[in-house]
Design a protein around this motif. Structure first.
Motif, PDB file in Angstrom:
ATOM      1  N   ILE A  72       3.682  -1.313  18.844  1.00 41.85           N
ATOM      2  CA  ILE A  72       2.836  -0.272  17.768  1.00 41.85           C
ATOM      3  C   ILE A  72       3.702   0.615  17.316  1.00 41.85           C
ATOM      4  O   ILE A  72       3.574   0.826  16.185  1.00 41.85           O
ATOM      5  N   PRO A  73       4.933   1.139  17.914  1.00 48.94           N
ATOM      6  CA  PRO A  73       5.635   1.942  17.183  1.00 48.94           C
ATOM      7  C   PRO A  73       6.289   1.546  15.854  1.00 48.94           C
ATOM      8  O   PRO A  73       6.666   2.135  14.719  1.00 48.94           O
ATOM      9  N   PHE A  74       6.670   0.045  16.328  1.00 55.21           N
ATOM     10  CA  PHE A  74       7.438  -0.698  14.978  1.00 55.21           C
ATOM     11  C   PHE A  74       6.623  -0.999  13.841  1.00 55.21           C
ATOM     12  O   PHE A  74       7.108  -0.477  12.645  1.00 55.21           O
ATOM     13  N   VAL A  75       5.253  -1.074  14.073  1.00 54.36           N
ATOM     14  CA  VAL A  75       4.331  -1.480  13.060  1.00 54.36           C
ATOM     15  C   VAL A  75       3.852  -0.109  12.470  1.00 54.36           C
ATOM     16  O   VAL A  75       3.848  -0.170  10.947  1.00 54.36           O
ATOM     17  N   LEU A  76       4.115   0.603  13.114  1.00 52.16           N
ATOM     18  CA  LEU A  76       3.416   2.024  12.351  1.00 52.16           C
ATOM     19  C   LEU A  76       4.966   2.564  11.499  1.00 52.16           C
ATOM     20  O   LEU A  76       4.398   3.239  10.643  1.00 52.16           O
ATOM     21  N   GLN A  77       5.908   2.233  12.077  1.00 50.64           N
ATOM     22  CA  GLN A  77       7.214   2.588  11.123  1.00 50.64           C
ATOM     23  C   GLN A  77       7.214   2.109   9.755  1.00 50.64           C
ATOM     24  O   GLN A  77       7.540   2.497   8.983  1.00 50.64           O
ATOM     25  N   ILE A  78       6.605   0.826   9.810  1.00 50.06           N
ATOM     26  CA  ILE A  78       6.658  -0.068   8.829  1.00 50.06           C
ATOM     27  C   ILE A  78       5.638   0.182   7.788  1.00 50.06           C
ATOM     28  O   ILE A  78       5.445   0.510   6.596  1.00 50.06           O
ATOM     29  N   GLY A  79       4.346   0.745   8.354  1.00 45.15           N
ATOM     30  CA  GLY A  79       3.345   1.006   7.791  1.00 45.15           C
ATOM     31  C   GLY A  79       3.444   2.253   6.934  1.00 45.15           C
ATOM     32  O   GLY A  79       2.729   2.266   5.951  1.00 45.15           O
ATOM     33  N   ILE A  80       4.296   3.167   7.251  1.00 43.88           N
ATOM     34  CA  ILE A  80       4.064   4.425   6.399  1.00 43.88           C
ATOM     35  C   ILE A  80       4.990   3.958   4.846  1.00 43.88           C
ATOM     36  O   ILE A  80       4.659   4.553   4.104  1.00 43.88           O
ATOM     37  N   TYR A  81       5.504   2.776   4.723  1.00 44.26           N
ATOM     38  CA  TYR A  81       5.967   2.379   3.652  1.00 44.26           C
ATOM     39  C   TYR A  81       5.263   1.432   2.854  1.00 44.26           C
ATOM     40  O   TYR A  81       5.442   1.340   1.549  1.00 44.26           O
ATOM     41  N   ILE A  82       4.405   0.589   3.427  1.00 47.30           N
ATOM     42  CA  ILE A  82       3.586  -0.136   2.910  1.00 47.30           C
ATOM     43  C   ILE A  82       2.263   0.284   2.486  1.00 47.30           C
ATOM     44  O   ILE A  82       1.298  -0.244   1.914  1.00 47.30           O
ATOM     45  N   THR A  83       1.838   1.308   2.883  1.00 44.87           N
ATOM     46  CA  THR A  83       0.561   2.400   2.828  1.00 44.87           C
ATOM     47  C   THR A  83       0.869   3.199   1.572  1.00 44.87           C
ATOM     48  O   THR A  83       2.027   3.705   1.355  1.00 44.87           O
ATOM     49  N   PRO A  84       0.036   3.460   0.717  1.00 42.97           N
ATOM     50  CA  PRO A  84       0.370   4.137  -0.459  1.00 42.97           C
ATOM     51  C   PRO A  84       0.434   5.796  -0.309  1.00 42.97           C
ATOM     52  O   PRO A  84      -0.492   6.514  -0.499  1.00 42.97           O
ATOM     53  N   ILE A  85       1.562   6.015   0.393  1.00 40.82           N
ATOM     54  CA  ILE A  85       1.759   7.424   0.416  1.00 40.82           C
ATOM     55  C   ILE A  85       2.915   7.887  -0.492  1.00 40.82           C
ATOM     56  O   ILE A  85       2.999   8.794  -0.980  1.00 40.82           O
ATOM     57  N   ALA A  86       4.326   7.157  -0.494  1.00 35.65           N
ATOM     58  CA  ALA A  86       5.241   7.599  -1.398  1.00 35.65           C
ATOM     59  C   ALA A  86       4.725   7.147  -2.839  1.00 35.65           C
ATOM     60  O   ALA A  86       5.327   7.523  -3.780  1.00 35.65           O
TER      61      ALA A  86
END
Length: 261
Positions: free
Chosen positions: A178-192
């Protein structure tokens, strides 16, 4: 069965408040600045994103709002989602002693972590207000629907959280995954970046990630950005399906919780 479960949860709402208040006190116990961490953590990330992706990488910003404000409107719901999912997925295991001694609807435990994260989220809204004042970019009439965007965020987060909570009890690998997926998710979700940067060919598929629709909703209500309506509908449907099936799955799995933990 699921309807009865929601009624049981409502009848035990005092337990949700009690667990939430306990978690808040534990989270900020012996800290110097206490709840201010709810503001500092996302604010630092927003500033780093602004430097790396805007000043250095020159990411395209189709929003009418300044880049930092666009990132802030995406970071706050993501911060809520990632914190609630990370804490919620471990909540049953962390309360193993309590579960083995007394009975109450087990959904109370992940629900309380959601409520705790919501309190942090409401505190962190100060960031958005501060950026709007700084950039003199005030919201339009859409801001009256901000509570609807928050509700969308809660539905999406609860659905994912209860699924992962049940899976984490049975398969402890999820504690590492879960922490690994969340870490990736911040970059593939439209935040930046904006969801508008996704090509037309893949855009609708991209909205299968329910947080894409949530972030678009935040940017629409707070910044007045346009919304890709078919994508928003897809994200909402995925969120509702996850919530319904997640609670049903949690209910099925909770019978084995005492044995598994």
């Amino acid at each position: 069965m699921t309807d009865t479960y929601w009624k049981d949860l409502w009848m035990h709402r005092e337990l949700v408040y009690m667990f939430s208040w306990r978690d808040i006190k534990i989270r900020y116990k012996q800290t110097v600045i206490g709840a201010s961490w709810s503001i500092i953590r996302p604010l630092v990330t927003i500033l780093i994103f602004n430097i790396v992706f805007n000043r250095i990488a020159h990411i395209d910003n189709p929003s009418a709002a300044p880049y930092a404000l666009m990132v802030a409107a995406g970071m706050l719901p993501w911060q809520f989602f990632s914190t609630a999912v990370a804490d919620g997925s471990n909540s049953v295991i962390n309360n193993a002693g309590l579960i083995s001694k007394i009975y109450f609807p087990r959904l109370v435990i992940p629900a309380s972590t959601l409520f705790t994260s919501l309190i942090d989220f409401l505190i962190s809204v100060v960031i958005i207000v501060g950026f709007m004042v700084w950039y003199q970019h005030l919201p339009g009439w859409e801001v009256v629907l901000f509570p609807v965007a928050v509700l969308f965020m809660l539905i999406a987060t609860m659905g994912v959280s209860v699924y992962l909570t049940a899976l984490n009890v049975k398969y402890r690998d999820f504690r590492h995954l879960i922490p690994f997926v969340l870490q990736i998710g911040i970059y593939i979700t439209p935040i930046a970046f904006s969801s508008k940067n996704i090509g037309e060919k893949w855009r609708l598929l991209y909205y299968l990630n329910p947080m894409v629709g949530v972030i678009d909703g935040f940017r629409w209500t707070l910044l007045g950005d346009s919304v890709y309506l078919p994508g928003a509908v897809v994200s909402l449907l995925v969120s509702l399906i996850l919530l319904w099936s997640g609670v049903k799955f949690f209910k099925k799995m909770e019978k084995t919780f005492v044995d598994e933990i």
